[in-house]
Design a protein around this motif. Sequence first.
Motif, PDB file in Angstrom:
ATOM      1  N   VAL A   1       4.619   4.971 -34.295  1.00  0.00           N
ATOM      2  CA  VAL A   1       3.506   4.206 -33.729  1.00  0.00           C
ATOM      3  C   VAL A   1       3.406   4.573 -32.257  1.00  0.00           C
ATOM      4  O   VAL A   1       4.398   4.543 -31.533  1.00  0.00           O
TER       5      VAL A   1
ATOM      6  N   ALA B   1      -0.491   1.166 -28.615  1.00  0.00           N
ATOM      7  CA  ALA B   1      -0.086  -0.221 -28.816  1.00  0.00           C
ATOM      8  C   ALA B   1      -0.202  -1.024 -27.528  1.00  0.00           C
ATOM      9  O   ALA B   1      -0.582  -2.199 -27.538  1.00  0.00           O
TER      10      ALA B   1
ATOM     11  N   GLN C   1      -4.943   5.743 -35.060  1.00  0.00           N
ATOM     12  CA  GLN C   1      -4.451   4.550 -34.370  1.00  0.00           C
ATOM     13  C   GLN C   1      -5.353   4.176 -33.196  1.00  0.00           C
ATOM     14  O   GLN C   1      -5.664   2.997 -32.984  1.00  0.00           O
TER      15      GLN C   1
ATOM     16  N   ALA D   1      -7.631   0.754 -32.445  1.00  0.00           N
ATOM     17  CA  ALA D   1      -7.394  -0.024 -31.228  1.00  0.00           C
ATOM     18  C   ALA D   1      -8.680  -0.209 -30.437  1.00  0.00           C
ATOM     19  O   ALA D   1      -8.966  -1.307 -29.938  1.00  0.00           O
TER      20      ALA D   1
END
Length: 466
Positions: free
Chosen positions: A174, A179, A306, A310
């Motif tokens: 990840v 993140a 990803q 986001a």
Amino acid sequence: MSIDSLNIPQIEAPFGEATVREPMAFSAVPSQRDAPGEFAEQRPYRPIAEPFIPGNPYRRPLDRTRLASIDWTRAVTEGRFVSDESLMAHRFLMNVYESDALFLPEAGMTAATAADYESFYSRRSRLLGEIARPLVEDHALGFLADEVRTTGQWDVSSVEAHLTAAIDEANQAVSLVVARLQTAPEPRRAAELLIAQMALDGLTEATAMSQNIGGAFGPEQSELFKIFIDEFGYGVFGAKHSTLFVEMCRSVGMATDSHHYWFFYLPSSIAVNNYFYLVTRNRTGFFRYVGAMAYLEATFATWFRQLSSALRGIYGEAVDTRYCDEHAHIDQHHGRMAVHDLVLPLVAKHGTVAAREVIRGVEEIRLLGALGDADLLAQLDWEPQLDQNCEPMGPIQHLAAGDPFDTRVADATTVCAVRSGHLELHWRPTGEPLRIEAGYGVRIPAGRLYGLRCESEATYTLSGTR
């Protein structure tokens, strides 16, 4: 037949007379160590007062004083990779590399941009850049040779095994950067800091790759070209990857001019971009290039998937994620093509020489990527706070409205304390700067990028401790 007897039509310029320039008389050629300073004196690299550069792809300010203070004979170490000398070296290199690519203002040429255009591509500027380039390359990226070494006997099977393991590891992870965007105090400002770094490549995508399209190196040349034409949308401007990047920027209200956010590129971000120019401009870097490129192409799909998720979470339906979604799709194929149709056939044909350099390229870009993530995460995590207990220390400095703006990297923890007036602290490309009134200060962590600006007049001190 004499030339006088030829019937050559006379062409009148509609707005004035055309003139033939006299041959340029070059001044003395400077040494490698002096060339960066003279390069910085050329028109496109002179100081400006504003923190952004709209509509002019040639304006890229360089601080000659900081360039002159660098000892080019001593390579930047991994520990000094995020430093002000690294920032200055990579700014210089980017300008040299990009003078090989054509930039034209999106809104058309004006008298001011035409003068910068002439200077940016002038023979003198390019000569100065080429004189200094090998020295600055060794200074800025020479540490890779110490940190990444390939030994032993490598062949097709061992290269494939190593590359597959590296790709699998990346694709199962990840992204800490992605993140962090979602948990940042201001997710939009955090996302826009990342997008500004991405603009280094996103607005000129595959330009470095284009330098390896020419020549003659067998069927692998055609395999590389297949990837290249995908990047350029198969000749359809709306499908070109850089066009999709522009649309993503527009959808979130960010500028789309090349190097509009010049002052807010982190040194590690420029370094990753410069690496691909390094290994394409220097032809013996070809096998390193295909190794690094194959690794990224094979891992981009997961990363962009990803990021797309986001960005939609941060901006909602307003954001245009086609740039991310296209990479999440096409790079699944590009990864396979780059590894199995390009890298492995090259290793099979060219043996140990190619194999070692391919692995070296893979490991160099992995190292640069890890260093870049750490740098970006630290910038994302830094939320400068006003402090009334910052005691002014060191010589008093003056700043006035209209003074040149620049950003630098703090080489040590630095305290900026305002004595009179107020300062604006800029540390990110979007959002409001932090206003520092007299009697207040801000602590700037080592390694963080920042710039100071003033609306009227201010005095302040900067003091650093290691």
